[in-house]
Design an enzyme around this catalytic site. Sequence first.
Site, mmCIF file in Angstrom:
data_model
loop_
_atom_site.group_PDB
_atom_site.id
_atom_site.type_symbol
_atom_site.label_atom_id
_atom_site.label_comp_id
_atom_site.label_asym_id
_atom_site.label_seq_id
_atom_site.Cartn_x
_atom_site.Cartn_y
_atom_site.Cartn_z
ATOM 1 N N HIS A 257 8.405 -59.686 -7.001
ATOM 2 C CA HIS A 257 7.960 -58.370 -6.546
ATOM 3 C C HIS A 257 6.930 -57.757 -7.494
ATOM 4 O O HIS A 257 5.972 -57.117 -7.055
ATOM 5 C CB HIS A 257 9.171 -57.439 -6.429
ATOM 6 C CG HIS A 257 8.854 -56.074 -5.915
ATOM 7 N ND1 HIS A 257 8.803 -55.784 -4.571
ATOM 8 C CD2 HIS A 257 8.566 -54.916 -6.553
ATOM 9 C CE1 HIS A 257 8.496 -54.515 -4.404
ATOM 10 N NE2 HIS A 257 8.355 -53.960 -5.586
ATOM 11 N N HIS B 5 9.736 -51.990 1.555
ATOM 12 C CA HIS B 5 11.093 -51.779 1.038
ATOM 13 C C HIS B 5 12.049 -52.463 2.010
ATOM 14 O O HIS B 5 12.991 -51.865 2.522
ATOM 15 C CB HIS B 5 11.395 -50.287 0.883
ATOM 16 C CG HIS B 5 11.957 -49.951 -0.464
ATOM 17 N ND1 HIS B 5 12.990 -49.063 -0.653
ATOM 18 C CD2 HIS B 5 11.641 -50.409 -1.697
ATOM 19 C CE1 HIS B 5 13.277 -48.965 -1.943
ATOM 20 N NE2 HIS B 5 12.470 -49.770 -2.590
#
Length: 749
Positions: free
Chosen positions: A55, A104
């Site tokens: 990420h 998300h």
Amino acid sequence: MTLDTVKHATETPDVEQPWAELGLKKDEYERIREILGRRPTGAELAMYSVMWSEHCSYKSSKVHLKQFGEKAPQNDAMLVGIGENAGVVDVGQGYAVTFKVESHNHPSYIEPYQGAATGVGGIVRDILAMGARPVAVVDPLRFGAADHPDTKRVLPGVVAGIGGYGNCLGLPNIGGEVVFDACYQGNPLVNAGCIGVMRHEDIHLAKASGPGNKVILYGARTGGDGIGGVSVLASETFDDTKPTKRPAVQVGDPFQEKLLIECTLEVFREKLVAGIQDLGGAGLSCATSELASAGTGGMRVELDTVPLRDATLSPEEILMSESQERMCAIVEPQHVDRFMEICEKWDVIATVIGEVTDGERLEIFWHGDQIVDVPPGTVAHEGPTYHRPYARPEWQDALQADDAGKLPRPATAEELRAQVLQLVSSPNQASKAWVTDQYDRFVQGNTVLAQPEDAGMVRIDEKTNLGVAIATDGNGRYAKLDPYAGAQLALAESYRNVAASGAKPLAVSDCLNFGSPEDPAVMWQFAEATRGLADACLELGTPVTGGNVSLYNQTGDTAIHPTPVVAVLGVIDDVTRRTPIAFAEEGQLLYLLGDTREEFGGSAWSQVVHDHLGGLPPKVDLARERLLGEILIAASRDGMIDAAHDLSDGGLVQAVVESCLRGGNGARLVVPDGLDAFTFLFSESAGRAVVAVPRSEELRFTDMCGARGLPATRIGVVDGDAVDVQGEFSVPLAELREAYEATIPGLLA
């Protein structure tokens, strides 16, 4: 338990460490030891694990993402590009706009409300950290099958989280998408975007320079939520055998964020900040290492001064926590008192936790003991780079050979009519008002266009009516059939949507959602999509300013469709000249712009009527897209069209139905020569739009199209209270409205 200090780590090289549990590979752990010349402390291991995660470090994707820089078109509007919290573009009159889209996804599946809410909060702080006032948000969403029981759990929670957080912040939600497909079962995509506005001179960057400058952490207290969110939660596939990862999901407080926004904007106005970074993924580990790495010196942090919600947190947990509503500012000593006064005024907790040094190390102390001593660049920007193997999957040829054009077509006018209603009432094509009505689209009073318009648009200057528009698009079905073309079609559709509103497309942000990078087939999809998007941005003159990569979106061996979501930002000199989608006046002439071909691969018709995915997606003609955009913008500016709607999912008939329902007027359509009614209505050929032209402007409009070489075919007129395809069928608007509006509420009841 002995505190694991730098001294202790040096003296105990053979201590077993939980590197695998923190998401690190063995070779990555060995590389950390090589960098430090010893084993890492527990705190250092925590920092490297989150910052070297997929990420944060883009370790599997950055070899492909570099194309966005190498192939970037020359664009004078670009002020800040890839590498900062968000890109910034010049929109004229001294204004700059910053925008970005992020994901998300995994947190929103585990805890839909908080996962989605904190996704909004995080992207808003990215925009705020650039020096801008956030003015609008967008949310491209993907869920599993609309009738699956878990969709009833995930979708309402996600929508409530987005609405609850954004509405409390007072930010209008002006755009996005809601798409259903079984491939997203267990892996919903919750992408969030934000737009912010500032003057050119107000741009701020994330860097810590000036020895002696203070490091101030301000905002919410640090808690135990979000620990491991990016290192573990966002860097693994889901597996039903694993325990819940709910503690890794952050918890948001939009009222605290609202105070943080106003406080930050005030310290910006008084020019009290030398550098700033929001705390999102990887929390303090990210903020301290990135600020120090981008600056000219080092940094010393006293970690025990960090305000806590939970006094039992260990140093490692404090460094990994992704508690929301926090920022980190670099402030010159003479400005510290005033900075603190402003924070107190806004009831925002602020604490000096360290200072910039003239060294080259990031040093962190816990009650006087040193627990971190690292070169900050190795944490923030020098993570692993993987050249993952990738290969075109064996099944790709068979998938493309399974041509959707061979599917049975309606044999009678009655069947054609029935399939139109079937399409309009399908979950992906039906009204999303159940979702969008939960968002405040008009708060602040500057929203000019919002869902279900082609693009969202906000006014940014009340005197001149200068405005910006944004659209987000991405068709995973197209990308599954051909990832290169699918990414280009996503860009083309967003570009077309912005142009259809009357705004000039300027720049791109992307959110690239894919399965596991450890699967060569997925990695091939990613490489092809990235290459396609970079090539298309170069040809359309729209540089990528930043974005996000979300990998490991799969359950077990089943990956989502490759889903590159592309946001295009555009500028319009006068929002009063915008173009809506509604057919608002009877007598307007309807023109189809562009060429219609038999293109049904990945189409809504093939999905809705036949549950089929196969063949090739529509062909991409970027030169035509650019020409179409220029025509739509000029026609809007010069008052030649009253409405415009791009043609994409569902083809012409879907666009016409939406425009008729939006305006409350019917349409009489005539099938053009050379086309059959089925292809005319359902084809998804790209580079097309339908426009409503006042009779007084018909000659001027058609002359412009003819002079520029854009096909413009008169296909009907706005008239009556039905969609009437002459010689085929007629459907009253009341029947269409019932079909269009009942589906989503019915599924979620």
